[in-house]
Design a protein around this motif. Sequence first.
Motif, PDB file in Angstrom:
ATOM      1  N   UNK B 218       0.826  -1.208   0.000  1.00  0.00           N
ATOM      2  CA  UNK B 218       0.000   0.000   0.000  1.00  0.00           C
ATOM      3  C   UNK B 218       0.862   1.260   0.000  1.00  0.00           C
ATOM      4  N   UNK B 219       2.119   1.097   0.326  1.00  0.00           N
ATOM      5  CA  UNK B 219       2.989   2.282   0.357  1.00  0.00           C
ATOM      6  C   UNK B 219       4.403   1.845   0.012  1.00  0.00           C
ATOM      7  N   UNK B 220       5.013   2.427  -1.002  1.00  0.00           N
ATOM      8  CA  UNK B 220       6.349   1.977  -1.409  1.00  0.00           C
ATOM      9  C   UNK B 220       7.395   3.084  -1.336  1.00  0.00           C
ATOM     10  N   UNK B 221       7.062   4.234  -0.779  1.00  0.00           N
ATOM     11  CA  UNK B 221       7.971   5.377  -0.762  1.00  0.00           C
ATOM     12  C   UNK B 221       8.438   5.726  -2.171  1.00  0.00           C
ATOM     13  N   UNK B 222       7.571   5.507  -3.126  1.00  0.00           N
ATOM     14  CA  UNK B 222       7.802   5.985  -4.479  1.00  0.00           C
ATOM     15  C   UNK B 222       7.802   7.525  -4.430  1.00  0.00           C
ATOM     16  N   UNK B 223       8.631   8.208  -5.252  1.00  0.00           N
ATOM     17  CA  UNK B 223       8.720   9.669  -5.123  1.00  0.00           C
ATOM     18  C   UNK B 223       7.371  10.388  -5.170  1.00  0.00           C
ATOM     19  N   UNK B 224       6.458   9.918  -6.013  1.00  0.00           N
ATOM     20  CA  UNK B 224       5.169  10.600  -6.093  1.00  0.00           C
ATOM     21  C   UNK B 224       4.389  10.410  -4.790  1.00  0.00           C
ATOM     22  N   UNK B 225       4.422   9.204  -4.266  1.00  0.00           N
ATOM     23  CA  UNK B 225       3.771   8.957  -2.970  1.00  0.00           C
ATOM     24  C   UNK B 225       4.387   9.847  -1.903  1.00  0.00           C
ATOM     25  N   UNK B 226       5.728   9.851  -1.878  1.00  0.00           N
ATOM     26  CA  UNK B 226       6.424  10.606  -0.843  1.00  0.00           C
ATOM     27  C   UNK B 226       6.093  12.091  -0.950  1.00  0.00           C
ATOM     28  N   UNK B 227       6.073  12.606  -2.186  1.00  0.00           N
ATOM     29  CA  UNK B 227       5.768  14.032  -2.340  1.00  0.00           C
ATOM     30  C   UNK B 227       4.316  14.343  -2.009  1.00  0.00           C
ATOM     31  N   UNK B 228       3.418  13.398  -2.259  1.00  0.00           N
ATOM     32  CA  UNK B 228       2.030  13.656  -1.862  1.00  0.00           C
ATOM     33  C   UNK B 228       1.946  13.718  -0.337  1.00  0.00           C
ATOM     34  N   UNK B 229       2.770  12.901   0.337  1.00  0.00           N
ATOM     35  CA  UNK B 229       2.805  12.958   1.805  1.00  0.00           C
ATOM     36  C   UNK B 229       3.374  14.300   2.269  1.00  0.00           C
ATOM     37  N   UNK B 230       4.443  14.760   1.587  1.00  0.00           N
ATOM     38  CA  UNK B 230       5.040  16.054   1.956  1.00  0.00           C
ATOM     39  C   UNK B 230       3.994  17.167   1.793  1.00  0.00           C
ATOM     40  N   UNK B 231       3.273  17.143   0.671  1.00  0.00           N
ATOM     41  CA  UNK B 231       2.217  18.137   0.440  1.00  0.00           C
ATOM     42  C   UNK B 231       1.162  18.058   1.541  1.00  0.00           C
ATOM     43  N   UNK B 260       1.095  25.153  -2.528  1.00  0.00           N
ATOM     44  CA  UNK B 260       0.814  24.932  -3.955  1.00  0.00           C
ATOM     45  C   UNK B 260       2.093  24.599  -4.715  1.00  0.00           C
ATOM     46  N   UNK B 261       3.219  25.182  -4.279  1.00  0.00           N
ATOM     47  CA  UNK B 261       4.500  24.808  -4.898  1.00  0.00           C
ATOM     48  C   UNK B 261       4.724  23.311  -4.704  1.00  0.00           C
ATOM     49  N   UNK B 262       4.395  22.828  -3.528  1.00  0.00           N
ATOM     50  CA  UNK B 262       4.556  21.402  -3.242  1.00  0.00           C
ATOM     51  C   UNK B 262       3.599  20.564  -4.091  1.00  0.00           C
ATOM     52  N   UNK B 263       2.369  21.067  -4.291  1.00  0.00           N
ATOM     53  CA  UNK B 263       1.408  20.374  -5.163  1.00  0.00           C
ATOM     54  C   UNK B 263       1.985  20.266  -6.574  1.00  0.00           C
ATOM     55  N   UNK B 264       2.512  21.395  -7.072  1.00  0.00           N
ATOM     56  CA  UNK B 264       3.047  21.387  -8.436  1.00  0.00           C
ATOM     57  C   UNK B 264       4.232  20.438  -8.551  1.00  0.00           C
ATOM     58  N   UNK B 265       5.061  20.398  -7.506  1.00  0.00           N
ATOM     59  CA  UNK B 265       6.191  19.473  -7.569  1.00  0.00           C
ATOM     60  C   UNK B 265       5.699  18.027  -7.543  1.00  0.00           C
ATOM     61  N   UNK B 266       4.679  17.774  -6.714  1.00  0.00           N
ATOM     62  CA  UNK B 266       4.117  16.422  -6.668  1.00  0.00           C
ATOM     63  C   UNK B 266       3.583  16.029  -8.038  1.00  0.00           C
ATOM     64  N   UNK B 267       2.957  16.997  -8.704  1.00  0.00           N
ATOM     65  CA  UNK B 267       2.331  16.707  -9.993  1.00  0.00           C
ATOM     66  C   UNK B 267       3.351  16.643 -11.125  1.00  0.00           C
ATOM     67  N   UNK B 268       4.214  17.664 -11.207  1.00  0.00           N
ATOM     68  CA  UNK B 268       5.104  17.782 -12.375  1.00  0.00           C
ATOM     69  C   UNK B 268       6.558  17.459 -12.062  1.00  0.00           C
ATOM     70  N   UNK B 269       7.056  18.003 -10.950  1.00  0.00           N
ATOM     71  CA  UNK B 269       8.486  17.898 -10.658  1.00  0.00           C
ATOM     72  C   UNK B 269       8.945  16.469 -10.482  1.00  0.00           C
ATOM     73  N   UNK B 270       8.052  15.650  -9.887  1.00  0.00           N
ATOM     74  CA  UNK B 270       8.413  14.270  -9.586  1.00  0.00           C
ATOM     75  C   UNK B 270       8.777  13.492 -10.849  1.00  0.00           C
ATOM     76  N   UNK B 271       8.225  13.923 -11.999  1.00  0.00           N
ATOM     77  CA  UNK B 271       8.530  13.206 -13.243  1.00  0.00           C
ATOM     78  C   UNK B 271      10.016  13.231 -13.575  1.00  0.00           C
ATOM     79  N   UNK B 272      10.738  14.180 -12.969  1.00  0.00           N
ATOM     80  CA  UNK B 272      12.182  14.215 -13.205  1.00  0.00           C
ATOM     81  C   UNK B 272      12.909  13.283 -12.253  1.00  0.00           C
ATOM     82  N   UNK B 273      12.180  12.740 -11.283  1.00  0.00           N
ATOM     83  CA  UNK B 273      12.748  11.709 -10.413  1.00  0.00           C
ATOM     84  C   UNK B 273      12.262  10.365 -10.937  1.00  0.00           C
TER      85      UNK B 273
END
Lengths: 461, 280
Positions: B218-231, B260-273
């Motif tokens: 249910x949770x793998x500490x995938x960057x998108x998951x992690x960033x959604x948690x940070x947000x 919102x910066x964190x939201x944008x990173x979760x949405x877009x920035x994570x693709x670079x990870x």
Amino acid sequence: MARKESGIGDFFSSVRLTIVLLAAIALGALLGTIIPQQEAAEAFSTRLHPALLAVFQAFQLFNVYHSAWFILLLVLLAVNLIACSLDRFPASWRQFRRGAAPDGAERLADLPPERIVATDRPAAEEASRLEALLRKRCGQVQKVETPQGFVLAGGKGAFSRFGVFAVHLGVLLLIAGGLTGAIFGVRGYMEIAEGDTSNTLAFRGGKSAQPLPFSIRCDRFTVEHYEDGAPKIFRSDLTFLEQGKVVRQGALLVNHPIAFGGLRFYQSSYGVLPGGRLALSYVRGNGKMNERETAVGDRFSLPGGEGEVEVIRAENDLMRMGPAVKLSVTSTRGNVQFWVFENIERIKEANPGILEQVPLMNPALFAPYFFSMQKKGERFYTVLQAARDPGVPLVAGGAALLIVGLMITFFFSHRRFRIVLEEEKGKSRIGLAGSSNRDPVGLEKEMNRLLAEIGKAEGRS
Amino acid sequence: MSDSAILSGVTFVYLLSFLLYLIRMVRGKEFWGSAASRVARIGFLLHSAALLLRWKSSYDLGIGHAPLANFYESLSFFAWAVLLLYLIIEWRTRSRSLGAFVIPIAFLLLAFASISPGVNDRIQPLIPALQSNWLTVHVLTCFLGYASFAMAFAVGIMYLLKGRARDVGTEEGTFFRQIPASDALEELLYQGVVLGFVLLSLGIMTGSVWAHYAWGSYWSWDPKETWSLITWIVYAVMLHARSVRGWRGRRMAWMVLVGFASVLFTYLGVNYLDSLHSYF
């Protein structure tokens, strides 16, 4: 309030600590997304300066989410949540129990004039109407007589005071479930070739493999693709055996795990075993079909010495169009090279005219010969992930509690209303007061509606 | 006419609506406001039609699925959700001043979807990991949450602009007079954060349930998951600072920008990870 204060207790029950801990957890989580973790860290760590590497290793920065300090932060957050909740629960309980009992000291003089309406009737005639009005909204209504008239009191949504505790209990369960899973959970892998049976659960990271009390046979592995080459289905047909006897059969697909023997099995990956054979066929015009088993480096002459063929490359999946071999044919006409695809018919169908546009893909480029190839005796193996996580029920319960708690906290509020009536010379003045633990705008709107109801009934008399 | 052609058109409709809202702010005439609002509603209807058409087309192609399955579709739905929330707020509050700050967000999202060469607008079939009923509800909750945070972000910008105008004494200018009073803005900002927070929580939860079935965890500490948690944590801190420590005003506005910066990173920035969520 006669409460014993202790320094340690205050420290752990402060919201300032909560904010610091949450910020630290967010920062730690962030580090884990920029520093390569676990397996991915190996290549990265060789590029680091040795001194820096020592620091990274000391702080377990290559495994942030399982490091001692990250878990410590989570445990501290749990302690903080418990302390905060214990600290605040009694006050919320008192607010909940107190209900709306008026103390009889409410006076119209304390209310703003826009919250007061006047009527021609005495208190006794207004009492039942106002009580019904408030009861419709609040259920229970309490009444206190005052020298000038009476005060009615009612409240609603008192349960919303507990929403925040549900949220915090939910977070505690999530942390507890996560730790339970990390300590008692099992996560392993099984690689089974088509036709083979295995009972060995392997682990990543060098832990030694473990035998299972049952075994699994992979009867067949299937991969299907869409026309554009994207994968459509990964499917393992599995048979579960106990002491050699079949106890269960089923198809394992992505998104559809199979639970068996206390473990959950997931379709994780697949591959092709080495050892498959390549068969290359060629035919001259309408002549007889020749077939030979081949491999990279294989050379042979075409009948009558019309050309020398060499297999220079072989791919399992070239540009997502399936298996192909690259041939180099040398003849008196010079040298031509081209790819021979196994699925050439399907490729031609999906991309009309492709052979004219890309002669490199034309198996008849060395006219009048036509080449084709086939993979034979190829065996797939499937990779299953097997997991047991005793923390899942805790996590599921925690998540549900968290969501319900958030809804209660944010979409409900504990509103209290008081209707104050003062009578003078057979005429009444009625005032409305209200309070709420949150959402002042919502309270304002509801009070305006309530006041309008009080006033509207007035107009009819 | 293909849905992506309609969507390119809608991009310009939103641009027009934004310009009209802006003229309203500068000229202070409600004539421009009602024109802007009408254009925004027409854009929203066309946008809705494009979404439905795309949904239908995917069934005609034999790979039917809700149009929520790749990056292009998520950008389009994000913009649609922003418009939906905005039009509801405009209707409920009877105020058009948010438009000049919210509509450009929808415009930029659609412009990115239509113009960026890296965004594939083809209807793609679902790969095995995406073949799940949880896909729709996960994407729906996440992007409605993002839209709600976008709304709070726009209000935060308005709050800060108004505060700055007050500092330098230009508060009485036509433009700033159109911005609602500070406490109304604060209430709207808070509501946006609350709604976004609940939806983000639901989004993370539905994602976890899905991951439990698809990836075996249910949770793998995938960057998108992690960033959604940070947000989630950023907004959780914000809500606690408000309700327990009494933070108000500019501090909240700044927090909402960070959020919102964190939201944008979760949405877009994570693709670079390196991420398991590479489809969005």
